[in-house]
Design an enzyme around this catalytic site. Structure first.
Site, PDB file in Angstrom:
ATOM      1  N   SER A 244      -7.944  -0.123  10.011  1.00  0.00           N
ATOM      2  CA  SER A 244      -8.498  -1.357   9.446  1.00  0.00           C
ATOM      3  C   SER A 244      -9.933  -1.562   9.888  1.00  0.00           C
ATOM      4  O   SER A 244     -10.320  -1.156  10.998  1.00  0.00           O
ATOM      5  CB  SER A 244      -7.657  -2.554   9.907  1.00  0.00           C
ATOM      6  OG  SER A 244      -8.293  -3.781   9.606  1.00  0.00           O
TER       7      SER A 244
ATOM      8  N   ILE B 290       0.836  -1.201   0.000  1.00  0.00           N
ATOM      9  CA  ILE B 290       0.000   0.000   0.000  1.00  0.00           C
ATOM     10  C   ILE B 290       0.874   1.254   0.000  1.00  0.00           C
ATOM     11  O   ILE B 290       0.624   2.206  -0.747  1.00  0.00           O
ATOM     12  CB  ILE B 290      -0.962  -0.001   1.195  1.00  0.00           C
ATOM     13  CG1 ILE B 290      -1.963  -1.161   1.072  1.00  0.00           C
ATOM     14  CG2 ILE B 290      -1.710   1.327   1.288  1.00  0.00           C
ATOM     15  CD1 ILE B 290      -2.900  -1.321   2.247  1.00  0.00           C
TER      16      ILE B 290
ATOM     17  N   ARG C  70     -16.972 -10.495   0.789  1.00  0.00           N
ATOM     18  CA  ARG C  70     -16.113  -9.431   1.283  1.00  0.00           C
ATOM     19  C   ARG C  70     -16.162  -8.208   0.364  1.00  0.00           C
ATOM     20  O   ARG C  70     -16.481  -8.305  -0.808  1.00  0.00           O
ATOM     21  CB  ARG C  70     -14.651  -9.921   1.405  1.00  0.00           C
ATOM     22  CG  ARG C  70     -14.448 -11.015   2.444  1.00  0.00           C
ATOM     23  CD  ARG C  70     -14.660 -10.484   3.844  1.00  0.00           C
ATOM     24  NE  ARG C  70     -14.427 -11.491   4.880  1.00  0.00           N
ATOM     25  CZ  ARG C  70     -15.381 -12.234   5.430  1.00  0.00           C
ATOM     26  NH1 ARG C  70     -16.655 -12.097   5.024  1.00  0.00           N
ATOM     27  NH2 ARG C  70     -15.097 -13.110   6.363  1.00  0.00           N
TER      28      ARG C  70
ATOM     29  N   LEU D 205      -6.950 -13.068   0.155  1.00  0.00           N
ATOM     30  CA  LEU D 205      -7.395 -13.988  -0.891  1.00  0.00           C
ATOM     31  C   LEU D 205      -6.795 -13.685  -2.266  1.00  0.00           C
ATOM     32  O   LEU D 205      -6.228 -14.580  -2.907  1.00  0.00           O
ATOM     33  CB  LEU D 205      -8.922 -13.965  -0.986  1.00  0.00           C
ATOM     34  CG  LEU D 205      -9.525 -14.805  -2.126  1.00  0.00           C
ATOM     35  CD1 LEU D 205      -9.298 -16.294  -1.882  1.00  0.00           C
ATOM     36  CD2 LEU D 205     -11.010 -14.495  -2.277  1.00  0.00           C
TER      37      LEU D 205
ATOM     38  N   GLY E 124       8.941  -4.717   2.737  1.00  0.00           N
ATOM     39  CA  GLY E 124       9.156  -3.849   1.585  1.00  0.00           C
ATOM     40  C   GLY E 124       9.846  -4.575   0.443  1.00  0.00           C
ATOM     41  O   GLY E 124      10.419  -5.643   0.608  1.00  0.00           O
TER      42      GLY E 124
ATOM     43  N   TYR F  96      -4.299  -7.951  16.210  1.00  0.00           N
ATOM     44  CA  TYR F  96      -3.995  -6.982  15.156  1.00  0.00           C
ATOM     45  C   TYR F  96      -5.028  -5.849  15.146  1.00  0.00           C
ATOM     46  O   TYR F  96      -4.683  -4.669  15.146  1.00  0.00           O
ATOM     47  CB  TYR F  96      -3.957  -7.680  13.804  1.00  0.00           C
ATOM     48  CG  TYR F  96      -4.125  -6.743  12.629  1.00  0.00           C
ATOM     49  CD1 TYR F  96      -3.104  -5.878  12.258  1.00  0.00           C
ATOM     50  CD2 TYR F  96      -5.314  -6.720  11.889  1.00  0.00           C
ATOM     51  CE1 TYR F  96      -3.263  -5.017  11.179  1.00  0.00           C
ATOM     52  CE2 TYR F  96      -5.471  -5.871  10.819  1.00  0.00           C
ATOM     53  CZ  TYR F  96      -4.446  -5.015  10.470  1.00  0.00           C
ATOM     54  OH  TYR F  96      -4.613  -4.160   9.415  1.00  0.00           O
TER      55      TYR F  96
ATOM     56  N   LYS G 299      -4.757  -1.580  16.062  1.00  0.00           N
ATOM     57  CA  LYS G 299      -5.248  -0.468  15.246  1.00  0.00           C
ATOM     58  C   LYS G 299      -6.198   0.429  16.059  1.00  0.00           C
ATOM     59  O   LYS G 299      -6.124   1.655  15.986  1.00  0.00           O
ATOM     60  CB  LYS G 299      -5.964  -1.004  14.003  1.00  0.00           C
ATOM     61  CG  LYS G 299      -5.051  -1.729  13.026  1.00  0.00           C
ATOM     62  CD  LYS G 299      -4.033  -0.804  12.400  1.00  0.00           C
ATOM     63  CE  LYS G 299      -3.276  -1.462  11.275  1.00  0.00           C
ATOM     64  NZ  LYS G 299      -2.245  -0.584  10.665  1.00  0.00           N
TER      65      LYS G 299
ATOM     66  N   ASN H 176     -10.900  -4.748   2.256  1.00  0.00           N
ATOM     67  CA  ASN H 176      -9.912  -5.647   1.650  1.00  0.00           C
ATOM     68  C   ASN H 176      -9.199  -4.949   0.494  1.00  0.00           C
ATOM     69  O   ASN H 176      -9.734  -4.859  -0.610  1.00  0.00           O
ATOM     70  CB  ASN H 176     -10.593  -6.926   1.161  1.00  0.00           C
ATOM     71  CG  ASN H 176     -11.067  -7.793   2.309  1.00  0.00           C
ATOM     72  OD1 ASN H 176     -10.332  -8.618   2.818  1.00  0.00           O
ATOM     73  ND2 ASN H 176     -12.301  -7.581   2.740  1.00  0.00           N
TER      74      ASN H 176
ATOM     75  N   ALA I   7       3.779   1.415   8.502  1.00  0.00           N
ATOM     76  CA  ALA I   7       4.755   0.442   8.997  1.00  0.00           C
ATOM     77  C   ALA I   7       4.144  -0.408  10.107  1.00  0.00           C
ATOM     78  O   ALA I   7       4.278  -0.096  11.293  1.00  0.00           O
ATOM     79  CB  ALA I   7       5.998   1.170   9.500  1.00  0.00           C
TER      80      ALA I   7
ATOM     81  N   ASP J 162      11.645   2.432   5.528  1.00  0.00           N
ATOM     82  CA  ASP J 162      11.177   1.043   5.496  1.00  0.00           C
ATOM     83  C   ASP J 162      12.329   0.152   5.936  1.00  0.00           C
ATOM     84  O   ASP J 162      13.466   0.342   5.485  1.00  0.00           O
ATOM     85  CB  ASP J 162      10.742   0.674   4.069  1.00  0.00           C
ATOM     86  CG  ASP J 162       9.780  -0.506   4.028  1.00  0.00           C
ATOM     87  OD1 ASP J 162      10.135  -1.572   4.577  1.00  0.00           O
ATOM     88  OD2 ASP J 162       8.696  -0.367   3.434  1.00  0.00           O
TER      89      ASP J 162
ATOM     90  N   ARG K 216     -12.973 -21.230   9.009  1.00  0.00           N
ATOM     91  CA  ARG K 216     -12.003 -20.688   9.957  1.00  0.00           C
ATOM     92  C   ARG K 216     -12.751 -20.013  11.102  1.00  0.00           C
ATOM     93  O   ARG K 216     -13.776 -19.359  10.877  1.00  0.00           O
ATOM     94  CB  ARG K 216     -11.108 -19.631   9.299  1.00  0.00           C
ATOM     95  CG  ARG K 216      -9.995 -20.169   8.471  1.00  0.00           C
ATOM     96  CD  ARG K 216      -9.076 -19.054   8.021  1.00  0.00           C
ATOM     97  NE  ARG K 216      -9.773 -17.954   7.361  1.00  0.00           N
ATOM     98  CZ  ARG K 216      -9.161 -17.033   6.641  1.00  0.00           C
ATOM     99  NH1 ARG K 216      -7.856 -17.071   6.495  1.00  0.00           N
ATOM    100  NH2 ARG K 216      -9.862 -16.060   6.067  1.00  0.00           N
TER     101      ARG K 216
END
Length: 322
Positions: free
Chosen positions: A116, A12, A220, A189, A36, A140, A144, A169, A73, A31, A281
Protein backbone atom coordinates in the site's frame (compact mmCIF):
# COMPACT_ATOMS: atom_id res chain seq x y z
CA UNK A 1 1.03 -23.38 -12.75
CA UNK A 2 -0.90 -24.07 -9.58
CA UNK A 3 -1.36 -20.64 -8.00
CA UNK A 4 -2.67 -19.76 -4.54
CA UNK A 5 -4.74 -16.57 -4.14
CA UNK A 6 -5.40 -15.68 -0.50
CA UNK A 7 -8.42 -13.42 -0.08
CA UNK A 8 -9.40 -14.48 -3.60
CA UNK A 9 -13.14 -13.96 -3.05
CA UNK A 10 -12.58 -10.32 -2.08
CA UNK A 11 -12.64 -7.19 -4.19
CA UNK A 12 -9.08 -7.09 -5.53
CA UNK A 13 -8.42 -10.83 -5.17
CA UNK A 14 -11.36 -11.80 -7.38
CA UNK A 15 -10.08 -9.59 -10.19
CA UNK A 16 -6.66 -11.23 -9.94
CA UNK A 17 -8.33 -14.64 -10.14
CA UNK A 18 -10.05 -13.59 -13.38
CA UNK A 19 -6.73 -12.48 -14.84
CA UNK A 20 -5.11 -15.79 -13.88
CA UNK A 21 -8.05 -17.79 -15.28
CA UNK A 22 -7.64 -16.09 -18.65
CA UNK A 23 -4.02 -17.28 -18.67
CA UNK A 24 -5.06 -20.86 -17.98
CA UNK A 25 -3.53 -21.32 -14.53
CA UNK A 26 -4.83 -23.79 -11.94
CA UNK A 27 -6.10 -21.58 -9.12
CA UNK A 28 -6.65 -22.29 -5.45
CA UNK A 29 -8.64 -19.60 -3.64
CA UNK A 30 -8.41 -19.43 0.16
CA UNK A 31 -10.76 -17.00 1.90
CA UNK A 32 -12.40 -16.99 5.32
CA UNK A 33 -15.24 -14.96 3.73
CA UNK A 34 -15.08 -12.19 6.34
CA UNK A 35 -14.62 -9.77 3.44
CA UNK A 36 -15.13 -12.26 0.62
CA UNK A 37 -18.29 -12.63 -1.43
CA UNK A 38 -19.66 -15.95 -2.69
CA UNK A 39 -20.60 -14.27 -5.97
CA UNK A 40 -16.87 -13.83 -6.61
CA UNK A 41 -16.07 -17.55 -6.50
CA UNK A 42 -15.74 -18.60 -10.12
CA UNK A 43 -16.48 -22.15 -11.33
CA UNK A 44 -13.54 -24.39 -12.06
CA UNK A 45 -11.26 -23.15 -9.28
CA UNK A 46 -10.36 -24.91 -6.04
CA UNK A 47 -11.72 -23.19 -2.93
CA UNK A 48 -10.92 -23.54 0.76
CA UNK A 49 -13.09 -21.64 3.22
CA UNK A 50 -10.64 -20.93 5.98
CA UNK A 51 -7.90 -18.74 7.40
CA UNK A 52 -4.18 -18.90 6.69
CA UNK A 53 -3.49 -18.86 10.45
CA UNK A 54 -5.12 -22.28 10.69
CA UNK A 55 -2.43 -25.02 10.46
CA UNK A 56 -4.99 -27.42 8.97
CA UNK A 57 -5.79 -24.93 6.21
CA UNK A 58 -2.09 -24.48 5.45
CA UNK A 59 -1.65 -28.25 5.39
CA UNK A 60 -4.52 -28.58 2.91
CA UNK A 61 -3.16 -25.74 0.73
CA UNK A 62 0.23 -27.36 0.40
CA UNK A 63 -0.97 -30.96 0.16
CA UNK A 64 -0.08 -30.52 -3.51
CA UNK A 65 2.70 -28.30 -4.90
CA UNK A 66 2.01 -24.56 -5.13
CA UNK A 67 4.13 -22.69 -7.64
CA UNK A 68 3.33 -19.11 -6.60
CA UNK A 69 1.22 -17.10 -4.14
CA UNK A 70 -0.79 -13.91 -4.53
CA UNK A 71 -1.49 -12.58 -1.04
CA UNK A 72 -4.52 -10.35 -0.36
CA UNK A 73 -5.81 -11.69 2.96
CA UNK A 74 -5.53 -8.56 5.12
CA UNK A 75 -7.64 -6.10 7.02
CA UNK A 76 -7.26 -2.67 5.44
CA UNK A 77 -9.20 0.04 7.29
CA UNK A 78 -6.61 2.60 8.41
CA UNK A 79 -8.85 4.14 11.07
CA UNK A 80 -9.79 0.80 12.59
CA UNK A 81 -6.13 -0.20 12.71
CA UNK A 82 -5.51 2.67 15.14
CA UNK A 83 -8.29 1.61 17.52
CA UNK A 84 -7.91 -2.17 17.22
CA UNK A 85 -4.25 -2.82 16.40
CA UNK A 86 -4.36 -6.36 17.81
CA UNK A 87 -6.79 -7.37 15.07
CA UNK A 88 -4.28 -6.17 12.47
CA UNK A 89 -1.35 -7.82 14.23
CA UNK A 90 -3.13 -11.18 14.34
CA UNK A 91 -4.36 -11.16 10.75
CA UNK A 92 -1.99 -9.02 8.70
CA UNK A 93 1.27 -9.86 10.44
CA UNK A 94 0.85 -13.27 12.07
CA UNK A 95 -1.18 -14.62 9.17
CA UNK A 96 1.39 -13.52 6.61
CA UNK A 97 4.34 -14.86 8.57
CA UNK A 98 2.66 -18.26 8.97
CA UNK A 99 1.93 -18.29 5.24
CA UNK A 100 5.58 -17.49 4.44
CA UNK A 101 6.80 -20.24 6.77
CA UNK A 102 4.48 -22.76 5.09
CA UNK A 103 5.67 -21.63 1.65
CA UNK A 104 9.32 -22.19 2.57
CA UNK A 105 8.59 -25.55 4.16
CA UNK A 106 6.94 -26.63 0.91
CA UNK A 107 9.49 -25.17 -1.53
CA UNK A 108 7.22 -22.40 -2.86
CA UNK A 109 9.57 -19.52 -3.64
CA UNK A 110 7.44 -16.78 -5.28
CA UNK A 111 4.95 -14.37 -3.69
CA UNK A 112 3.20 -11.28 -4.99
CA UNK A 113 2.25 -9.14 -2.00
CA UNK A 114 -0.53 -6.58 -1.84
CA UNK A 115 1.17 -3.61 -0.19
CA UNK A 116 0.00 0.00 0.00
CA UNK A 117 0.97 3.62 -0.49
CA UNK A 118 0.22 3.90 3.25
CA UNK A 119 3.86 2.87 3.83
CA UNK A 120 4.93 6.40 2.83
CA UNK A 121 2.91 8.51 5.27
CA UNK A 122 2.60 12.25 4.63
CA UNK A 123 4.30 13.06 1.33
CA UNK A 124 7.51 15.07 1.50
CA UNK A 125 7.33 15.55 -2.27
CA UNK A 126 5.07 14.63 -5.17
CA UNK A 127 4.67 12.49 -7.09
CA UNK A 128 5.60 9.77 -4.64
CA UNK A 129 8.22 7.38 -5.98
CA UNK A 130 9.76 4.27 -4.43
CA UNK A 131 12.70 6.29 -3.04
CA UNK A 132 10.40 8.41 -0.85
CA UNK A 133 11.02 7.97 2.90
CA UNK A 134 8.87 5.27 4.52
CA UNK A 135 6.99 6.63 7.52
CA UNK A 136 3.48 5.16 7.87
CA UNK A 137 1.07 7.19 9.98
CA UNK A 138 -1.37 4.41 10.82
CA UNK A 139 -0.94 0.86 12.07
CA UNK A 140 -2.36 -0.61 8.87
CA UNK A 141 0.45 1.05 6.90
CA UNK A 142 2.96 -0.19 9.44
CA UNK A 143 1.81 -3.80 8.96
CA UNK A 144 2.39 -3.47 5.22
CA UNK A 145 5.86 -2.01 5.72
CA UNK A 146 6.75 -4.66 8.30
CA UNK A 147 5.80 -7.42 5.84
CA UNK A 148 7.80 -5.77 3.05
CA UNK A 149 10.84 -5.68 5.33
CA UNK A 150 10.40 -9.32 6.30
CA UNK A 151 10.10 -10.33 2.66
CA UNK A 152 13.44 -8.65 1.99
CA UNK A 153 15.02 -10.64 4.83
CA UNK A 154 13.54 -13.91 3.60
CA UNK A 155 14.91 -13.16 0.14
CA UNK A 156 18.42 -12.82 1.60
CA UNK A 157 18.14 -15.75 4.01
CA UNK A 158 15.98 -18.25 2.16
CA UNK A 159 15.81 -17.17 -1.48
CA UNK A 160 12.10 -16.26 -1.33
CA UNK A 161 11.41 -13.95 -4.28
CA UNK A 162 8.70 -11.34 -3.80
CA UNK A 163 6.95 -8.51 -5.58
CA UNK A 164 5.65 -5.85 -3.19
CA UNK A 165 3.08 -3.75 -5.04
CA UNK A 166 2.22 -0.43 -3.40
CA UNK A 167 -1.31 0.52 -4.47
CA UNK A 168 -2.79 3.94 -4.35
CA UNK A 169 -6.63 4.12 -4.50
CA UNK A 170 -8.00 0.96 -6.11
CA UNK A 171 -11.43 1.43 -7.69
CA UNK A 172 -13.65 0.27 -10.54
CA UNK A 173 -14.92 -3.20 -11.45
CA UNK A 174 -14.30 -5.68 -14.24
CA UNK A 175 -15.49 -3.94 -17.42
CA UNK A 176 -16.93 -7.24 -18.73
CA UNK A 177 -19.20 -7.50 -15.69
CA UNK A 178 -17.84 -10.82 -14.46
CA UNK A 179 -17.28 -9.72 -10.84
CA UNK A 180 -20.74 -9.51 -9.27
CA UNK A 181 -20.03 -9.27 -5.55
CA UNK A 182 -19.68 -5.78 -4.11
CA UNK A 183 -17.06 -4.84 -1.56
CA UNK A 184 -18.13 -5.38 2.05
CA UNK A 185 -18.04 -2.38 4.41
CA UNK A 186 -15.97 -0.17 2.09
CA UNK A 187 -13.93 2.66 3.58
CA UNK A 188 -12.89 4.31 0.30
CA UNK A 189 -14.62 7.19 -1.47
CA UNK A 190 -15.87 5.66 -4.74
CA UNK A 191 -17.67 2.59 -3.40
CA UNK A 192 -19.22 4.78 -0.71
CA UNK A 193 -20.49 7.16 -3.41
CA UNK A 194 -21.93 4.17 -5.27
CA UNK A 195 -23.65 2.88 -2.14
CA UNK A 196 -25.35 6.26 -1.76
CA UNK A 197 -26.34 6.34 -5.43
CA UNK A 198 -27.84 2.84 -5.21
CA UNK A 199 -29.72 3.51 -1.97
CA UNK A 200 -27.54 1.47 0.39
CA UNK A 201 -26.56 4.66 2.26
CA UNK A 202 -28.34 7.93 2.84
CA UNK A 203 -25.37 10.14 2.05
CA UNK A 204 -21.64 10.59 2.32
CA UNK A 205 -19.31 13.18 3.83
CA UNK A 206 -16.56 15.22 2.24
CA UNK A 207 -13.89 15.80 4.87
CA UNK A 208 -12.77 19.39 4.45
CA UNK A 209 -13.01 21.87 1.57
CA UNK A 210 -10.22 24.24 2.63
CA UNK A 211 -7.14 22.34 1.43
CA UNK A 212 -4.54 23.86 -0.84
CA UNK A 213 -6.05 22.30 -3.96
CA UNK A 214 -8.00 23.84 -6.87
CA UNK A 215 -11.41 23.24 -5.28
CA UNK A 216 -10.33 22.86 -1.64
CA UNK A 217 -10.95 19.11 -1.41
CA UNK A 218 -8.29 16.39 -1.23
CA UNK A 219 -6.76 15.08 -4.45
CA UNK A 220 -6.09 11.37 -4.84
CA UNK A 221 -4.63 8.98 -7.41
CA UNK A 222 -7.15 6.32 -8.50
CA UNK A 223 -6.14 3.06 -10.18
CA UNK A 224 -8.60 0.68 -11.83
CA UNK A 225 -8.61 -2.78 -10.27
CA UNK A 226 -8.25 -4.43 -13.68
CA UNK A 227 -5.08 -2.43 -14.25
CA UNK A 228 -3.89 -3.68 -10.87
CA UNK A 229 -4.65 -7.25 -11.93
CA UNK A 230 -2.52 -6.90 -15.06
CA UNK A 231 0.35 -5.52 -12.98
CA UNK A 232 0.22 -8.47 -10.58
CA UNK A 233 0.57 -11.00 -13.38
CA UNK A 234 3.43 -9.03 -14.93
CA UNK A 235 5.14 -8.80 -11.53
CA UNK A 236 5.01 -12.56 -11.02
CA UNK A 237 6.43 -13.11 -14.51
CA UNK A 238 9.24 -10.65 -13.75
CA UNK A 239 10.36 -12.22 -10.47
CA UNK A 240 10.19 -15.74 -11.90
CA UNK A 241 12.17 -14.87 -15.02
CA UNK A 242 14.82 -12.74 -13.31
CA UNK A 243 14.87 -14.46 -9.89
CA UNK A 244 14.98 -10.95 -8.41
CA UNK A 245 12.54 -9.42 -5.93
CA UNK A 246 10.96 -6.04 -6.67
CA UNK A 247 8.96 -3.21 -5.12
CA UNK A 248 6.90 -0.83 -7.26
CA UNK A 249 4.13 1.74 -6.98
CA UNK A 250 0.89 1.20 -8.87
CA UNK A 251 -1.04 4.39 -9.57
CA UNK A 252 -2.50 6.22 -12.53
CA UNK A 253 -0.24 9.28 -12.04
CA UNK A 254 -3.26 11.57 -12.43
CA UNK A 255 -5.27 13.01 -9.58
CA UNK A 256 -8.95 13.76 -9.03
CA UNK A 257 -10.31 15.75 -6.12
CA UNK A 258 -13.09 14.43 -3.92
CA UNK A 259 -15.47 17.06 -5.28
CA UNK A 260 -14.48 16.27 -8.87
CA UNK A 261 -15.26 12.60 -8.33
CA UNK A 262 -18.58 13.42 -6.66
CA UNK A 263 -19.59 15.67 -9.58
CA UNK A 264 -18.47 13.12 -12.19
CA UNK A 265 -20.33 10.35 -10.37
CA UNK A 266 -23.55 12.36 -10.53
CA UNK A 267 -23.14 12.62 -14.29
CA UNK A 268 -22.54 8.87 -14.62
CA UNK A 269 -25.52 7.85 -12.47
CA UNK A 270 -27.75 10.60 -13.82
CA UNK A 271 -28.99 11.98 -10.50
CA UNK A 272 -27.82 13.94 -7.46
CA UNK A 273 -25.86 11.99 -4.84
CA UNK A 274 -26.50 13.27 -1.31
CA UNK A 275 -23.43 14.53 0.50
CA UNK A 276 -22.29 17.22 2.92
CA UNK A 277 -19.09 19.02 3.77
CA UNK A 278 -17.72 18.34 7.25
CA UNK A 279 -14.43 19.10 8.99
CA UNK A 280 -11.07 17.69 8.00
CA UNK A 281 -9.99 14.24 9.14
CA UNK A 282 -6.71 14.02 11.03
CA UNK A 283 -3.86 12.76 8.90
CA UNK A 284 -5.38 13.47 5.46
CA UNK A 285 -2.76 15.07 3.20
CA UNK A 286 -4.02 17.56 0.62
CA UNK A 287 -2.62 15.56 -2.32
CA UNK A 288 -1.41 12.04 -2.96
CA UNK A 289 -0.07 11.28 -6.42
CA UNK A 290 2.00 8.32 -7.57
CA UNK A 291 4.96 7.96 -9.78
CA UNK A 292 4.58 4.62 -11.55
CA UNK A 293 7.64 5.13 -13.75
CA UNK A 294 9.41 2.13 -12.22
CA UNK A 295 6.45 -0.19 -12.92
CA UNK A 296 6.28 1.08 -16.48
CA UNK A 297 9.97 0.51 -17.17
CA UNK A 298 10.46 -2.70 -15.17
CA UNK A 299 7.19 -4.50 -15.95
CA UNK A 300 6.19 -2.88 -19.23
CA UNK A 301 2.92 -1.93 -17.51
CA UNK A 302 0.62 0.99 -18.06
CA UNK A 303 -2.91 1.64 -16.79
CA UNK A 304 -5.58 1.63 -19.50
CA UNK A 305 -8.84 1.63 -17.52
CA UNK A 306 -8.01 4.24 -14.86
CA UNK A 307 -9.74 7.31 -16.30
CA UNK A 308 -12.55 8.62 -14.11
CA UNK A 309 -15.34 7.70 -16.54
CA UNK A 310 -14.29 4.04 -16.78
CA UNK A 311 -13.75 3.83 -13.03
CA UNK A 312 -17.20 5.18 -12.24
CA UNK A 313 -19.20 3.60 -15.07
CA UNK A 314 -17.78 0.12 -14.38
CA UNK A 315 -18.84 0.50 -10.75
CA UNK A 316 -22.29 1.84 -11.54
CA UNK A 317 -23.03 -1.08 -13.88
CA UNK A 318 -22.80 -3.31 -10.81
CA UNK A 319 -24.34 -1.07 -8.15
CA UNK A 320 -27.30 0.09 -10.25
CA UNK A 321 -28.72 -3.45 -10.27
CA UNK A 322 -28.50 -4.14 -6.54
Amino acid sequence: MRVLVTGGAGYIGSHIVLELMELGHNILVVDDMANGNEANLFPGNEFINGHIQDPNVLKEIFSRPVDAVFHFAAWKAAGESMTNPSKYTLNNLNGTFQLISAMLENDCKYIVFSSSAAVYGTPQYLPLDEKHPLSPENYYGYTKLCIEENLRWFDQLKGLKSASLRYFNAAGYDTKGRVRGIEKAPANLLPIIMEVASGLRKGFEIYGDDYDTPDGTCVRDYIHVSDLATAHVLALKQIMETNQSLTVNLGSESGYSVKEMADLAEKVVGKPIAHKIVGRRAGDPAKLLASSAKARSLLGWKPIYSDADTLLSSMWELYRNL
